[in-house]
Design a protein around this motif. Structure first.
Motif, mmCIF file in Angstrom:
data_model
loop_
_atom_site.group_PDB
_atom_site.id
_atom_site.type_symbol
_atom_site.label_atom_id
_atom_site.label_comp_id
_atom_site.label_asym_id
_atom_site.label_seq_id
_atom_site.Cartn_x
_atom_site.Cartn_y
_atom_site.Cartn_z
ATOM 1 N N ASN A 129 0.801 -1.222 0.000
ATOM 2 C CA ASN A 129 0.000 0.000 0.000
ATOM 3 C C ASN A 129 0.835 1.274 0.000
ATOM 4 O O ASN A 129 0.285 2.369 -0.161
ATOM 5 N N THR A 130 2.141 1.143 0.192
ATOM 6 C CA THR A 130 2.997 2.330 0.240
ATOM 7 C C THR A 130 3.792 2.539 -1.043
ATOM 8 O O THR A 130 4.482 3.546 -1.173
ATOM 9 N N GLY A 131 3.732 1.584 -1.986
ATOM 10 C CA GLY A 131 4.452 1.775 -3.232
ATOM 11 C C GLY A 131 5.023 0.483 -3.785
ATOM 12 O O GLY A 131 4.691 -0.612 -3.347
ATOM 13 N N SER A 132 5.921 0.645 -4.782
ATOM 14 C CA SER A 132 6.572 -0.488 -5.428
ATOM 15 C C SER A 132 8.041 -0.538 -5.010
ATOM 16 O O SER A 132 8.698 0.506 -4.900
ATOM 17 N N TYR A 133 8.544 -1.759 -4.816
ATOM 18 C CA TYR A 133 9.887 -1.929 -4.269
ATOM 19 C C TYR A 133 10.598 -3.099 -4.954
ATOM 20 O O TYR A 133 9.968 -3.951 -5.572
ATOM 21 N N LEU A 134 11.926 -3.119 -4.765
ATOM 22 C CA LEU A 134 12.736 -4.225 -5.235
ATOM 23 C C LEU A 134 13.663 -4.652 -4.106
ATOM 24 O O LEU A 134 14.427 -3.840 -3.572
ATOM 25 N N ALA A 135 13.584 -5.930 -3.709
ATOM 26 C CA ALA A 135 14.458 -6.487 -2.673
ATOM 27 C C ALA A 135 15.515 -7.369 -3.336
ATOM 28 O O ALA A 135 15.199 -8.175 -4.211
ATOM 29 N N ILE A 136 16.769 -7.211 -2.905
ATOM 30 C CA ILE A 136 17.891 -7.939 -3.502
ATOM 31 C C ILE A 136 18.788 -8.481 -2.391
ATOM 32 O O ILE A 136 19.114 -7.754 -1.450
ATOM 33 N N THR A 137 19.199 -9.735 -2.504
ATOM 34 C CA THR A 137 20.273 -10.253 -1.666
ATOM 35 C C THR A 137 21.445 -10.629 -2.559
ATOM 36 O O THR A 137 21.260 -11.177 -3.654
ATOM 37 N N THR A 138 22.650 -10.330 -2.088
ATOM 38 C CA THR A 138 23.867 -10.642 -2.842
ATOM 39 C C THR A 138 24.937 -11.146 -1.879
ATOM 40 O O THR A 138 24.881 -10.887 -0.668
ATOM 41 N N GLN A 139 25.914 -11.866 -2.417
ATOM 42 C CA GLN A 139 27.048 -12.311 -1.613
ATOM 43 C C GLN A 139 28.292 -12.355 -2.488
ATOM 44 O O GLN A 139 28.216 -12.588 -3.696
ATOM 45 N N THR A 140 29.433 -12.112 -1.868
ATOM 46 C CA THR A 140 30.681 -12.029 -2.646
ATOM 47 C C THR A 140 31.378 -13.361 -2.778
ATOM 48 O O THR A 140 32.191 -13.548 -3.686
ATOM 49 N N GLY A 141 31.097 -14.316 -1.877
ATOM 50 C CA GLY A 141 31.915 -15.511 -1.807
ATOM 51 C C GLY A 141 33.257 -15.167 -1.180
ATOM 52 O O GLY A 141 33.533 -14.016 -0.811
#
Length: 205
Positions: A49-61
């Motif tokens: 209800n507050t907007g559009s979002y993008l969630a990302i997880t990353t790792q370097t190894g």
């Protein structure tokens, strides 16, 4: 009859507006102005209800540690960007954790599939959950286990030591929660965090 129908329509409208719409995304489809470090693990686009979002997880190894050939390091990152129509994405929050100064076996990994977007308290604002392990070890010892949740910029975390399962045997060490911010969280968050801990506490080797 009209009153009953109106109330029903209002209820349906509120129910629909309270839903969290999610869509997995490939890293190749990311907008060019999204910035992140590491290699993408999981990406989810969502709308509340507050907007559009993008969630990302990353790792370097595992990486060499600058200035010291003996030790290595590994980093984990989590990002949530708010997506603006016709404008640049805005970074809402960022997670960064790591293992450094390690010359043994290293673990710094998000648990596969642990990035989850839900709305447990039904307030129309998404909760973003992730879980990961960290360790630097030269024997069969358990990793740190961390479960992190953000609702907007509000953060809760459950931290502790997991347990090791080798074959069919579970080691006696570990299984201890060392810090639990969910004690002060709404009940729905607290219960769900406990379920995730039980789900992820065992690390198979």
């Amino acid at each position: 009859m009209r009153t009953i129908l109106s109330v029903t329509l209002l209820f349906i409208s509120a129910w629909v507006n309270g839903q969290i719409k999610t869509q997995p995304m490939a890293s190749t489809n990311l907008p060019k102005n999204i910035r992140y470090q590491g290699k993408p693990v999981q990406l989810i686009k969502y709308q509340d209800n507050t907007g559009s979002y993008l969630a990302i997880t990353t790792q370097t190894g595992t990486q060499p540690q600058k200035g010291d050939d003996e030790f290595k390091q590994a980093h984990l990152y989590g990002y949530v960007y708010q997506l603006k129509d016709g404008g640049s994405p805005v970074l809402l929050w960022q997670l960064h954790d790591m293992v450094t100064d390690c010359n043994l076996d290293m673990v710094a990994n998000f648990i596969p599939g642990s990035l989850t977007i839900i709305d447990l308290d039904k307030n129309g604002k998404a909760e973003v959950w992730v879980a990961y392990r960290l360790s630097c070890r030269g024997d069969v010892s358990p990793s740190e286990l961390k479960i992190i949740m953000h609702e907007g910029t509000t953060k809760y975390a459950k931290r502790g030591i997991g347990k090791i399962k080798v074959g069919n045997a579970i080691q006696h060490d570990g299984g201890v929660i060392t810090s639990d911010e969910f004690k002060k969280a709404p009940v729905s968050f607290k219960v769900y965090a406990g379920k995730l801990w039980d789900k992820y506490v065992l690390e198979t080797m």
